[in-house]
Write a protein that holds these residues in place. Structure first.
Motif, PDB file in Angstrom:
ATOM      1  N   VAL A  54     -12.251  -3.829   3.615  1.00  0.00           N
ATOM      2  CA  VAL A  54     -10.602  -4.147   3.858  1.00  0.00           C
ATOM      3  C   VAL A  54     -10.644  -4.558   5.229  1.00  0.00           C
ATOM      4  CG1 VAL A  54     -10.354  -1.873   5.024  1.00  0.00           C
ATOM      5  CG2 VAL A  54      -8.281  -2.836   3.806  1.00  0.00           C
ATOM      6  N   SER A  57       0.689  -4.653  -0.751  1.00  0.00           N
ATOM      7  CA  SER A  57      -0.425  -4.454  -1.564  1.00  0.00           C
ATOM      8  C   SER A  57      -1.468  -5.399  -1.642  1.00  0.00           C
ATOM      9  CB  SER A  57       0.019  -3.932  -2.940  1.00  0.00           C
ATOM     10  OG  SER A  57       0.564  -4.672  -3.713  1.00  0.00           O
ATOM     11  N   ASN A 100      -2.725  -7.084   1.000  1.00  0.00           N
ATOM     12  CA  ASN A 100      -3.785  -7.044   2.003  1.00  0.00           C
ATOM     13  C   ASN A 100      -3.875  -5.568   2.048  1.00  0.00           C
ATOM     14  OD1 ASN A 100      -1.721  -6.370   3.683  1.00  0.00           O
ATOM     15  ND2 ASN A 100      -2.278  -7.398   5.291  1.00  0.00           N
ATOM     16  N   ARG A 101      -3.492  -4.816   1.116  1.00  0.00           N
ATOM     17  CA  ARG A 101      -3.962  -3.296   1.011  1.00  0.00           C
ATOM     18  C   ARG A 101      -3.311  -2.360   2.309  1.00  0.00           C
ATOM     19  NH1 ARG A 101     -10.138  -2.476  -0.475  1.00  0.00           N
ATOM     20  NH2 ARG A 101      -9.833  -0.412   0.053  1.00  0.00           N
ATOM     21  N   TYR A 126      -9.214  -4.924  -4.540  1.00  0.00           N
ATOM     22  CA  TYR A 126      -9.422  -3.486  -4.468  1.00  0.00           C
ATOM     23  C   TYR A 126     -10.801  -2.943  -4.873  1.00  0.00           C
ATOM     24  CZ  TYR A 126      -4.542  -2.648  -3.307  1.00  0.00           C
ATOM     25  OH  TYR A 126      -3.267  -2.747  -2.561  1.00  0.00           O
ATOM     26  N   ASN A 139      -1.018  -0.682   1.919  1.00  0.00           N
ATOM     27  CA  ASN A 139      -0.528   0.510   1.486  1.00  0.00           C
ATOM     28  C   ASN A 139      -1.414   1.444   1.540  1.00  0.00           C
ATOM     29  OD1 ASN A 139       2.025  -0.397   0.960  1.00  0.00           O
ATOM     30  ND2 ASN A 139       1.649  -1.286  -1.061  1.00  0.00           N
ATOM     31  N   ASP A 140      -2.955   1.135   1.809  1.00  0.00           N
ATOM     32  CA  ASP A 140      -3.561   2.109   1.990  1.00  0.00           C
ATOM     33  C   ASP A 140      -3.400   3.292   3.183  1.00  0.00           C
ATOM     34  OD1 ASP A 140      -4.941   0.412   0.144  1.00  0.00           O
ATOM     35  OD2 ASP A 140      -6.960   0.436   1.221  1.00  0.00           O
TER      36      ASP A 140
END
Lengths: 423, 307
Positions: free
Chosen positions: B135, B104, B106-107, B129, B109-110
Motif C-alpha cells: 500500500v 478507495s 489509493n486504499r 487490492y 479506506n483501509d
C-alpha cells in the motif's frame, strides 16, 4: 414603547441580580480556596522556617591526646575509637567550673548534641596537627537547647524541657555571645536520626529520587506504548472497550491497594527485598500508569486526523505516521501528564507504607535496591516523633517536598507552553 | 474535527445555493415547466451507467466496485476508467459516495475499520487490492490532496521533502533541494515562499497551504493525483489559482477530482462522472454533461433541483 420591550424591562433587573449573585458565588468559592492555601502555607512556613536553622554553642576545646586516647592522630582506627565526647565534657566543665555532682554534670553535658563529637572527630581527621592544642569551636547544641533558644524569651521557661540550672547556663552562654543560630546543613546532608538536631532529609530525598527514577523509567514508556497501541492500532471491539473501562477503573483504585498488591506480588511472590525503591517504584508505576495512559490517549486524540491522513496519503506506514507525526505532536501533552503523574507519585505515602518503606533508615541509600524511605513517608515519620524539635523539622520537610512538587508542576506548565503547537 | 467539518459544511452551503439558482435561471426554466419534481420515490436508476464510462488504454480501471460501511452499502456496481493525463471530475449530491469511491482508489479506506471494498481496481494493469501490492508503493503512485489544507506543523521545506525522504527518492541534499523547488514551482508557490522555506507551513494562508499540500503530493512524482474537494475551504481567488494549477498539472499527471462546485467541474475537467446515492449514473465529456446530459438525474442535479 412596545409590549415586548416593557416585558423585557420588567425581567431585566431580576436577570442582572441573578447574574451578580452567580458571580458572587464564584468569587466566594475562589476566596475560600485561596484562604485555605494561604492558611496552609502560612502555618507550614511559620512552623517550618526555624527547622532550617540550628543552635550552636561556642566552647574552648582542648584536644588532649590522653583524654582522647590517641597517640598517632593519622591512625584512622584510633580516631574511630577516640573519646571526643570526653573532650567536650571537659570543655563544658571548664566553661562552668562550679558545677558539682553527677546529676548536675550530666545535665550540663546534655546541652551539647551527641553529634558534636563526630564533627570534632572529622575536624581532627582533616587537621591532625591540632592534637594537643586548644581551639574555639562551635558545637551543635542538643535539640532541647535548640527549641529553648529559638522560643520566645518571655515565655520560654514555662514550656522548656530543661531544668532551671540548664536554663541558667544557656542564659549565661547567650549573654557572652556563645550561642548562635546557623543554617541547618545536616537537614540536606544527613539521613534520618533519633536526634532531631542530627536528623536530615537527604536519605529520604535520595530514596525519593531512586523511586521516581524507577517509576519514570517504567511508567512513561509503558504508558505511552499502551496509549499509542490503544489509540492507533487496536481494533475497536469488546476486548478493547473492556480494557479501556478497566484502565479508568484502575485510576480510581485507592493507592493503599496498590501497596497491598506490591506486598503480595513483588515481595511475597517474587521475593523482592523490602523497603527498597525498586519495589516502591514498581508500585507507584502501577498507580500512575492509568493517569499517564489517560492523558497520553487524550493528547494522541487531539492530534487532528487530517495530519494522519496527509501522511498516509503520501505513503507513510502506520508506524511512520505515529513516529513522525502523532508522537511529536502529542508529546507535550504526554509529558505534562507524565510530570503530573510523577508529582502525584512523589507525594504518595500509603502504598509505600505497605511495602516497608516506612522503616527507620539512617543510611543514605546507595541505589534502587538498598533500603530507603521517601520524602512524604519521612514527613509521616517525623510527625509521629515525640521530640518537640521534630515539629519544626516536619514543617521544614513539608516545605522541601512542596518545593519539589511546585517545581515539577511549573516545569510541566513551561514544557506545555514551549512545545505547544497550533494549527 | 467534527466541528471543523460542520463549519465547512455551513460555509459551503451559501455558495452552493447560489450555484443552484444560477443554473435554474439560465437553463432550467424550459425544462421545469410541467416536469415532475424529483424525489427519492420516483428516481429510476439506469441498469448500466449511461455515457462512456470506459476508455481505451486507461490509466486506472475499476470494475464492479461495491463499497460497504458495516452493513450499509455506499457504492453499487460502479465501472469506471480514468484515461491517461485526463482530469476526471466526480460530482453528485452529498453522501452519494464520490469521496468514498475516490478514497478507495489509493486504499485510504483501509484506515476505516468498518469499510469493506469489493471489485477490481487496476492501475496500469497492477491490481490495487492485490495483497502482494504494498500500500506504501501504491500511495506513492497515487497521491491525494484533501478537502481541508493539512500541512504538517513543520517547515515549508520539510512538508514538501517529507514524501521524498520517506521513499528515499533523494540521496543528496541538493537532489532534495531540487525536488522541493520543482514541486513548489509546479504548484505555483515557489515565488511566494522561496524566501521563507524554513518557516512553518501552517503560517501560510489557506490557499497557499492547499498549494503546499499539492506540492507535497507531487513531490513524490505520483502517476495519479486524487483531489477530494480541494477548494471547498478556500476563497474564490485561491480557488481560481488551484483550478489553474490543476489545468497545468494535467499535462503530467492523471487527476481525479471530487467537487461540489459544478462550475469547477466544468472548468477543470475533461470528463465528468455523476454519482447518485452510490450509483454511477452517467459519465461523459464534461461539455456534454453540462450542456446535454444523457440522463435526467444528471440533468436534475446540474440544473440544481437537488444537491
Amino acid at each position: 414603547m412596545s409590549k415586548t420591550t416593557e416585558t423585557v424591562r420588567k425581567t431585566l433587573a431580576r436577570r442582572y441580580r441573578a447574574e451578580k449573585r452567580f458571580r458572587a458565588y464564584g468569587i466566594a468559592s475562589v476566596s475560600i480556596g485561596l484562604l485555605a492555601v494561604v492558611l496552609l502555607f502560612s502555618d507550614i512556613i511559620s512552623k517550618g522556617t526555624s527547622g532550617f536553622f540550628e543552635t550552636y554553642v561556642q566552647l574552648e576545646v582542648t584536644y588532649d591526646s590522653e583524654l582522647l586516647g590517641i597517640n598517632d592522630p593519622t591512625d584512622q582506627e584510633q580516631l574511630m575509637f577516640a573519646d571526643f565526647s570526653a573532650v567536650i565534657k571537659q570543655s563544658l566543665r571548664q566553661r562552668f567550673p562550679d558545677v558539682e555532682g553527677r546529676t548536675e554534670k550530666r545535665a550540663l553535658y546534655s546541652l551539647i548534641s551527641n553529634g558534636a563529637s563526630y564533627s570534632l572527630r572529622d575536624h581532627i581527621k582533616d587537621n591532625p596537627h591540632l592534637i594537643g592544642t586548644t581551639a574555639t569551636m562551635w558545637l551543635l547544641a542538643d535539640d532541647d537547647v535548640d527549641v529553648y533558644s529559638k522560643a520566645n524569651i518571655a515565655t520560654r521557661s514555662e514550656t522548656a524541657r530543661l531544668s532551671e540550672s540548664q536554663q541558667a547556663w544557656i542564659s549565661s552562654l547567650e549573654q557572652s555571645g556563645d550561642i548562635d543560630r546557623r543554617f541547618n546543613a545536616s537537614l540536606f546532608t544527613h539521613g534520618d536520626s533519633r536526634e532531631p538536631e542530627l536528623a536530615g532529609l537527604w536519605g529520604a530525598a535520595v530514596g525519593s529520587f531512586f523511586t521516581m527514577l524507577v517509576t519514570v523509567a517504567l511508567a512513561f514508556p509503558i504508558g505511552v506504548a499502551a496509549a499509542v497501541y490503544l489509540e492507533e492500532f487496536a481494533p475497536k471491539n469488546k476486548i478493547t472497550d473492556f480494557i479501556e473501562v478497566n484502565i479508568n477503573n484502575l485510576a480510581a483504585v485507592p493507592s493503599i491497594i496498590f501497596g497491598l498488591l506490591g506486598l503480595a506480588v513483588f515481595i511475597g511472590f517474587f521475593g523482592m527485598p523490602r523497603s527498597v525503591p525498586l519495589v516502591g517504584g514498581i508500585v507507584l508505576t502501577l498507580m500512575t500508569l492509568p493517569t499517564i495512559i489517560i492523558s497520553a490517549r487524550a493528547s494522541i486524540k487531539s492530534v487532528p486526523p487530517s495530519i494522519r491522513e496527509a501522511a498516509l496519503g503520501l505513503g507513510a506506514s502506520k508506524m511512520q505516521v505515529v513516529l513522525h507525526h502523532v508522537l511529536p505532536l502529542a508529546l507535550p501533552g504526554m509529558l505534562t501528564g507524565a510530570i503530573l503523574g510523577m508529582a502525584q507519585a512523589l507525594g504518595e505515602t500509603a502504598p509505600l507504607l505497605m511495602i516497608g518503606m516506612v522503616a527507620f533508615i539512617v543510611d543514605v541509600p546507595g541505589g534502587p535496591v538498598s533500603p530507603a524511605t521517601v520524602l512524604p513517608v519521612q514527613i509521616y515519620l517525623w510527625a509521629d516523633s515525640p521530640e518537640t524539635s521534630f515539629v519544626a523539622l516536619t514543617s521544614a520537610a513539608i516545605m522541601v517536598l512542596l518545593g519539589f512538587l511546585i517545581t515539577m508542576n511549573t516545569f510541566a506548565v513551561i514544557l506545555r507552553k514551549r512545545l505547544e503547537r497550533r494549527w | 474535527m467534527e466541528t471543523a467539518s460542520s463549519i465547512n459544511d455551513t460555509s459551503e452551503a451559501p455558495s452552493q445555493k447560489k450555484t443552484a439558482s444560477d443554473n435554474t435561471n439560465s437553463t432550467v426554466k424550459v425544462n421545469a415547466t410541467g416536469s415532475v419534481p424529483m424525489n427519492e420515490t420516483n428516481i429510476e436508476y439506469p441498469d448500466k451507467t449511461v455515457g462512456f464510462p470506459l476508455v481505451d488504454d486507461p490509466k486506472m480501471s475499476m470494475r464492479d466496485v461495491n463499497v460497504f460501511y458495516g452493513d450499509k452499502q455506499a457504492i453499487f456496481d460502479v465501472n469506471l476508467d480514468v484515461g491517461k493525463n485526463e482530469v476526471i471530475a466526480l460530482i453528485g449530491p452529498s453522501g452519494c459516495g464520490k469521496s468514498t469511491f475516490l478514497r478507495s482508489l489509493n486504499r485510504m479506506n483501509d484506515t476505516i475499520d468498518t469499510c469493506r471494498v469489493n471489485g477490481e481496481f487496476h492501475l496500469e494493469g497492477d491490481n490495487i487490492y492485490d495483497p502482494r501490492l504494498d500500500v506504501v508503493e501504491l500511495r506513492a503512485r497515487v497521491g491525494m490532496v484533501f478537502q481541508k489544507p493539512n500541512p504538517f506543523p513543520k517547515s515549508i521545506y520539510d512538508n514538501v521533502a517529507y514524501g521524498p525522504r520517506l521513499h528515499g527518492l533523494a540521496n543528496k541534499r541538493y537532489e532534495l533541494d531540487q525536488i522541493v523547488e520543482s514541486s513548489l514551482r509546479k504548484a505555483g508557490l515557489w515565488d511566494e515562499v522561496k524566501d521563507r522555506l524554513h518557516q512553518p507551513g501552517t503560517g501560510l494562508s489557506g490557499g497557499q497551504q492547499q498549494r503546499l499540500c499539492i506540492a507535497r503530493t507531487i513531490a513524490v512524482s505520483p502517476e495519479v493525483v486524487l483531489m477530494d474537494e480541494p477548494c471547498s475551504a478556500l476563497d474564490p481567488i485561491a480557488t481560481a489559482k488551484i483550478e489553474q494549477l490543476i489545468d497545468e498539472l494535467s499535462s503530467q499527471y492523471t487527476i481525479a477530482i471530487v467537487t461540489h462546485s459544478m462550475q469547477q467541474a466544468a472548468r477543470v475537467s475533461h470528463r465528468t462522472a455523476y454519482f447518485h446515492l452510490g450509483r454511477l449514473i452517467e459519465v461523459n465529456d464534461t461539455r456534454k454533461v453540462f450542456t446535454a446530459p444523457d440522463h435526467r438525474l444528471t440533468e436534475a442535479y446540474i440544473t440544481g433541483r437537488f444537491g
